[in-house]
Design a protein around this motif. Structure first.
Motif, PDB file in Angstrom:
ATOM      1  N   VAL A   4       0.840  -1.205   0.000  1.00 48.24           N
ATOM      2  CA  VAL A   4       0.000   0.000   0.000  1.00 48.24           C
ATOM      3  C   VAL A   4       0.865   1.241   0.000  1.00 48.24           C
ATOM      4  O   VAL A   4       0.605   2.217  -0.718  1.00 48.24           O
ATOM      5  CB  VAL A   4      -0.945  -0.010   1.217  1.00 48.24           C
ATOM      6  CG1 VAL A   4      -1.606   1.349   1.383  1.00 48.24           C
ATOM      7  CG2 VAL A   4      -2.008  -1.080   1.069  1.00 48.24           C
ATOM      8  N   GLY A   5       1.927   1.240   0.807  1.00 46.52           N
ATOM      9  CA  GLY A   5       2.811   2.398   0.878  1.00 46.52           C
ATOM     10  C   GLY A   5       3.474   2.705  -0.439  1.00 46.52           C
ATOM     11  O   GLY A   5       3.618   3.870  -0.823  1.00 46.52           O
ATOM     12  N   LEU A   7       2.307   1.939  -3.494  1.00 36.63           N
ATOM     13  CA  LEU A   7       1.296   2.486  -4.401  1.00 36.63           C
ATOM     14  C   LEU A   7       0.980   3.940  -4.050  1.00 36.63           C
ATOM     15  O   LEU A   7       0.803   4.783  -4.943  1.00 36.63           O
ATOM     16  CB  LEU A   7       0.025   1.655  -4.343  1.00 36.63           C
ATOM     17  CG  LEU A   7       0.074   0.237  -4.926  1.00 36.63           C
ATOM     18  CD1 LEU A   7      -1.316  -0.388  -4.886  1.00 36.63           C
ATOM     19  CD2 LEU A   7       0.606   0.235  -6.338  1.00 36.63           C
ATOM     20  N   ALA A   8       0.899   4.219  -2.757  1.00 35.80           N
ATOM     21  CA  ALA A   8       0.607   5.573  -2.317  1.00 35.80           C
ATOM     22  C   ALA A   8       1.680   6.543  -2.812  1.00 35.80           C
ATOM     23  O   ALA A   8       1.390   7.669  -3.226  1.00 35.80           O
ATOM     24  CB  ALA A   8       0.501   5.622  -0.797  1.00 35.80           C
ATOM     25  N   ARG A   9       2.925   6.073  -2.785  1.00 35.99           N
ATOM     26  CA  ARG A   9       4.024   6.920  -3.247  1.00 35.99           C
ATOM     27  C   ARG A   9       3.996   7.092  -4.756  1.00 35.99           C
ATOM     28  O   ARG A   9       4.198   8.191  -5.281  1.00 35.99           O
ATOM     29  CB  ARG A   9       5.353   6.306  -2.807  1.00 35.99           C
ATOM     30  CG  ARG A   9       6.569   7.135  -3.227  1.00 35.99           C
ATOM     31  CD  ARG A   9       7.849   6.463  -2.800  1.00 35.99           C
ATOM     32  NE  ARG A   9       9.017   7.237  -3.241  1.00 35.99           N
ATOM     33  CZ  ARG A   9      10.264   6.815  -3.135  1.00 35.99           C
ATOM     34  NH1 ARG A   9      10.515   5.612  -2.603  1.00 35.99           N
ATOM     35  NH2 ARG A   9      11.263   7.561  -3.557  1.00 35.99           N
ATOM     36  N   ILE A  10       3.753   6.025  -5.481  1.00 28.85           N
ATOM     37  CA  ILE A  10       3.747   6.075  -6.952  1.00 28.85           C
ATOM     38  C   ILE A  10       2.665   7.015  -7.475  1.00 28.85           C
ATOM     39  O   ILE A  10       2.896   7.819  -8.390  1.00 28.85           O
ATOM     40  CB  ILE A  10       3.549   4.664  -7.534  1.00 28.85           C
ATOM     41  CG1 ILE A  10       4.775   3.793  -7.244  1.00 28.85           C
ATOM     42  CG2 ILE A  10       3.300   4.729  -9.044  1.00 28.85           C
ATOM     43  CD1 ILE A  10       4.570   2.333  -7.597  1.00 28.85           C
ATOM     44  N   PHE A  11       1.471   6.937  -6.871  1.00 32.18           N
ATOM     45  CA  PHE A  11       0.329   7.687  -7.404  1.00 32.18           C
ATOM     46  C   PHE A  11      -0.036   8.924  -6.580  1.00 32.18           C
ATOM     47  O   PHE A  11      -1.035   9.580  -6.872  1.00 32.18           O
ATOM     48  CB  PHE A  11      -0.890   6.763  -7.506  1.00 32.18           C
ATOM     49  CG  PHE A  11      -0.731   5.686  -8.546  1.00 32.18           C
ATOM     50  CD1 PHE A  11      -0.853   5.983  -9.892  1.00 32.18           C
ATOM     51  CD2 PHE A  11      -0.437   4.377  -8.183  1.00 32.18           C
ATOM     52  CE1 PHE A  11      -0.713   5.001 -10.861  1.00 32.18           C
ATOM     53  CE2 PHE A  11      -0.291   3.395  -9.139  1.00 32.18           C
ATOM     54  CZ  PHE A  11      -0.421   3.700 -10.482  1.00 32.18           C
ATOM     55  N   ASN A  12       0.759   9.199  -5.563  1.00 30.89           N
ATOM     56  CA  ASN A  12       0.505  10.359  -4.708  1.00 30.89           C
ATOM     57  C   ASN A  12      -0.922  10.333  -4.158  1.00 30.89           C
ATOM     58  O   ASN A  12      -1.676  11.302  -4.240  1.00 30.89           O
ATOM     59  CB  ASN A  12       0.747  11.655  -5.485  1.00 30.89           C
ATOM     60  CG  ASN A  12       0.780  12.879  -4.582  1.00 30.89           C
ATOM     61  OD1 ASN A  12       1.142  12.771  -3.400  1.00 30.89           O
ATOM     62  ND2 ASN A  12       0.392  14.028  -5.105  1.00 30.89           N
ATOM     63  N   GLU A  35      -0.762 -13.240   8.571  1.00 32.29           N
ATOM     64  CA  GLU A  35      -0.448 -12.853   9.947  1.00 32.29           C
ATOM     65  C   GLU A  35      -0.616 -11.350  10.173  1.00 32.29           C
ATOM     66  O   GLU A  35      -1.204 -10.927  11.166  1.00 32.29           O
ATOM     67  CB  GLU A  35       0.978 -13.276  10.273  1.00 32.29           C
ATOM     68  CG  GLU A  35       1.184 -14.789  10.252  1.00 32.29           C
ATOM     69  CD  GLU A  35       2.606 -15.172  10.603  1.00 32.29           C
ATOM     70  OE1 GLU A  35       3.418 -14.245  10.890  1.00 32.29           O
ATOM     71  OE2 GLU A  35       2.917 -16.379  10.604  1.00 32.29           O
ATOM     72  N   ASN A  36      -0.093 -10.555   9.258  1.00 33.69           N
ATOM     73  CA  ASN A  36      -0.122  -9.098   9.482  1.00 33.69           C
ATOM     74  C   ASN A  36      -1.220  -8.364   8.719  1.00 33.69           C
ATOM     75  O   ASN A  36      -1.389  -7.161   8.871  1.00 33.69           O
ATOM     76  CB  ASN A  36       1.229  -8.489   9.119  1.00 33.69           C
ATOM     77  CG  ASN A  36       1.658  -8.867   7.702  1.00 33.69           C
ATOM     78  OD1 ASN A  36       0.836  -9.159   6.845  1.00 33.69           O
ATOM     79  ND2 ASN A  36       2.989  -8.882   7.473  1.00 33.69           N
ATOM     80  N   GLN A  37      -1.953  -9.067   7.873  1.00 32.89           N
ATOM     81  CA  GLN A  37      -3.039  -8.488   7.073  1.00 32.89           C
ATOM     82  C   GLN A  37      -2.559  -7.379   6.127  1.00 32.89           C
ATOM     83  O   GLN A  37      -3.349  -6.529   5.697  1.00 32.89           O
ATOM     84  CB  GLN A  37      -4.151  -7.933   7.983  1.00 32.89           C
ATOM     85  CG  GLN A  37      -4.833  -8.989   8.831  1.00 32.89           C
ATOM     86  CD  GLN A  37      -5.552 -10.041   7.974  1.00 32.89           C
ATOM     87  OE1 GLN A  37      -6.400  -9.693   7.163  1.00 32.89           O
ATOM     88  NE2 GLN A  37      -5.190 -11.299   8.169  1.00 32.89           N
ATOM     89  N   TYR A  38      -1.286  -7.391   5.793  1.00 31.65           N
ATOM     90  CA  TYR A  38      -0.763  -6.419   4.834  1.00 31.65           C
ATOM     91  C   TYR A  38      -1.341  -6.725   3.448  1.00 31.65           C
ATOM     92  O   TYR A  38      -1.468  -7.877   3.050  1.00 31.65           O
ATOM     93  CB  TYR A  38       0.757  -6.467   4.768  1.00 31.65           C
ATOM     94  CG  TYR A  38       1.459  -5.840   5.959  1.00 31.65           C
ATOM     95  CD1 TYR A  38       0.756  -5.143   6.928  1.00 31.65           C
ATOM     96  CD2 TYR A  38       2.847  -5.931   6.087  1.00 31.65           C
ATOM     97  CE1 TYR A  38       1.390  -4.568   8.018  1.00 31.65           C
ATOM     98  CE2 TYR A  38       3.498  -5.355   7.169  1.00 31.65           C
ATOM     99  CZ  TYR A  38       2.763  -4.679   8.133  1.00 31.65           C
ATOM    100  OH  TYR A  38       3.405  -4.123   9.210  1.00 31.65           O
ATOM    101  N   ARG A  39      -1.645  -5.666   2.718  1.00 29.86           N
ATOM    102  CA  ARG A  39      -2.175  -5.814   1.364  1.00 29.86           C
ATOM    103  C   ARG A  39      -1.022  -5.764   0.365  1.00 29.86           C
ATOM    104  O   ARG A  39      -0.133  -4.909   0.473  1.00 29.86           O
ATOM    105  CB  ARG A  39      -3.181  -4.691   1.062  1.00 29.86           C
ATOM    106  CG  ARG A  39      -4.433  -4.708   1.930  1.00 29.86           C
ATOM    107  CD  ARG A  39      -5.241  -3.435   1.723  1.00 29.86           C
ATOM    108  NE  ARG A  39      -6.524  -3.459   2.396  1.00 29.86           N
ATOM    109  CZ  ARG A  39      -6.695  -3.139   3.682  1.00 29.86           C
ATOM    110  NH1 ARG A  39      -5.641  -2.778   4.429  1.00 29.86           N
ATOM    111  NH2 ARG A  39      -7.887  -3.195   4.240  1.00 29.86           N
ATOM    112  N   PHE A  40      -1.084  -6.669  -0.616  1.00 30.01           N
ATOM    113  CA  PHE A  40      -0.057  -6.714  -1.652  1.00 30.01           C
ATOM    114  C   PHE A  40      -0.727  -6.681  -3.033  1.00 30.01           C
ATOM    115  O   PHE A  40      -1.739  -7.336  -3.258  1.00 30.01           O
ATOM    116  CB  PHE A  40       0.796  -7.981  -1.516  1.00 30.01           C
ATOM    117  CG  PHE A  40       1.596  -8.021  -0.245  1.00 30.01           C
ATOM    118  CD1 PHE A  40       2.818  -7.372  -0.155  1.00 30.01           C
ATOM    119  CD2 PHE A  40       1.120  -8.715   0.873  1.00 30.01           C
ATOM    120  CE1 PHE A  40       3.557  -7.408   1.028  1.00 30.01           C
ATOM    121  CE2 PHE A  40       1.848  -8.746   2.042  1.00 30.01           C
ATOM    122  CZ  PHE A  40       3.064  -8.092   2.126  1.00 30.01           C
TER     123      PHE A  40
END
Length: 270
Positions: A4-5, A7-12, A35-40
């Motif tokens: 997520v981080g 993508l947030a950086r790429i697309f502002n 385990e951490n529920q991180y989105r990929f």
């Protein structure tokens, strides 16, 4: 895989926005950590996210974009193109509406500025009676308005014979009873010949205060308001019951031209 981080950086765009898109089923990750529920997200999804963010920036709602995605339009350039063209038309319509609003605001600013301090010096003229031949419009019984009357009259003005001033035309406003009035677009003539569908009218001798309107005729009413509310009282002139005249000569460059000038003859008491 992209986080997520990233993508947030790429697309502002904020991470909160991306999580919201996932929650509503608009843009979901290909994998969520157990385990951490991180989105990929996969690199192949970048193109889809760019289109989503673009459509959102154009004002399309999430529900509409989600529907486009579900029916396959979001990923199909040929299907998406007519939707974007239609939206472009709506944007152009909104720009036109806003430009008209801006112009109205600017006219009000100009009007406030004029009423705040500008003075127009009238010229007093005693004009002998004269005859006008032309076409008539009445505010209660005629169709359209005064501009439409001129549209009908101008193509036929060469039918009028015996013009005393061929380069000067008149708009004669004739007050009636109960708030009605008539308006004649015509020329001063000898009155000996009257084309079919036209009429002649004799304007009586009157004393006038003459003012000059400059600019588009769409603002003629503003000039008239200033004449009666400010400039006549400022010069101790009292309007009389009579017939207003609009005088069009070589200074008239067109109804919307900002360089146009016409003289306004306002009847006043001697």
């Amino acid at each position: 895989m992209l986080t997520v981080g990233q993508l947030a950086r790429i697309f502002n765009v904020s991470a909160k926005t991306l999580r919201h898109y996932d929650a509503v089923g608009l843009f979901t990750p290909v994998k969520v950590g157990e385990e951490n529920q991180y989105r990929f997200y996969s690199p192949e999804q970048l193109h889809e996210l760019r289109r989503i963010l673009f459509l959102r920036s154009m004002g399309l709602g999430i529900e509409i974009i989600r529907e486009l995605k579900q029916n396959g339009t979001l990923g199909d350039a040929e299907k998406l193109k007519p939707i974007l063209l239609e939206h472009a038309d709506s944007i152009r319509d909104e720009i036109e509406r806003q430009q008209k609003l801006l112009a109205a605001v600017q006219r009000m600013v100009d009007y406030i500025s004029i009423t705040g301090g500008t003075n127009m010096e009238p010229k007093l003229v005693k004009k002998a009676a004269f005859t006008v031949v032309g076409m008539e419009w009445n505010n209660k019984s005629s169709e359209g308005g005064i501009p439409q009357l001129w549209d009908r009259f101008v193509p036929r003005e060469d039918e009028i014979q015996g013009k005393l001033q061929p380069d000067v035309s008149y708009g004669v406003c004739i007050p009636g009873s109960n708030g009605d009035f008539s308006y004649i677009a015509g020329y001063e003539t000898t009155g000996e010949h009257m084309p079919n569908g036209m009429m002649n009218f004799t304007v009586p001798e009157q004393t006038y205060a003459v003012f000059t309107h400059t600019g588009s005729l769409s603002r003629l009413g503003e000039t008239m308001e200033l004449i009666y509310s400010k400039w006549l009282p400022l010069h101790s002139l009292e309007p009389s019951q009579g017939m207003d005249l609009e005088v069009y000569d070589e200074r008239f460059a067109g109804p919307e031209d900002e360089q146009t000038q016409i003289d306004l003859y306002i009847p006043v008491k001697p």
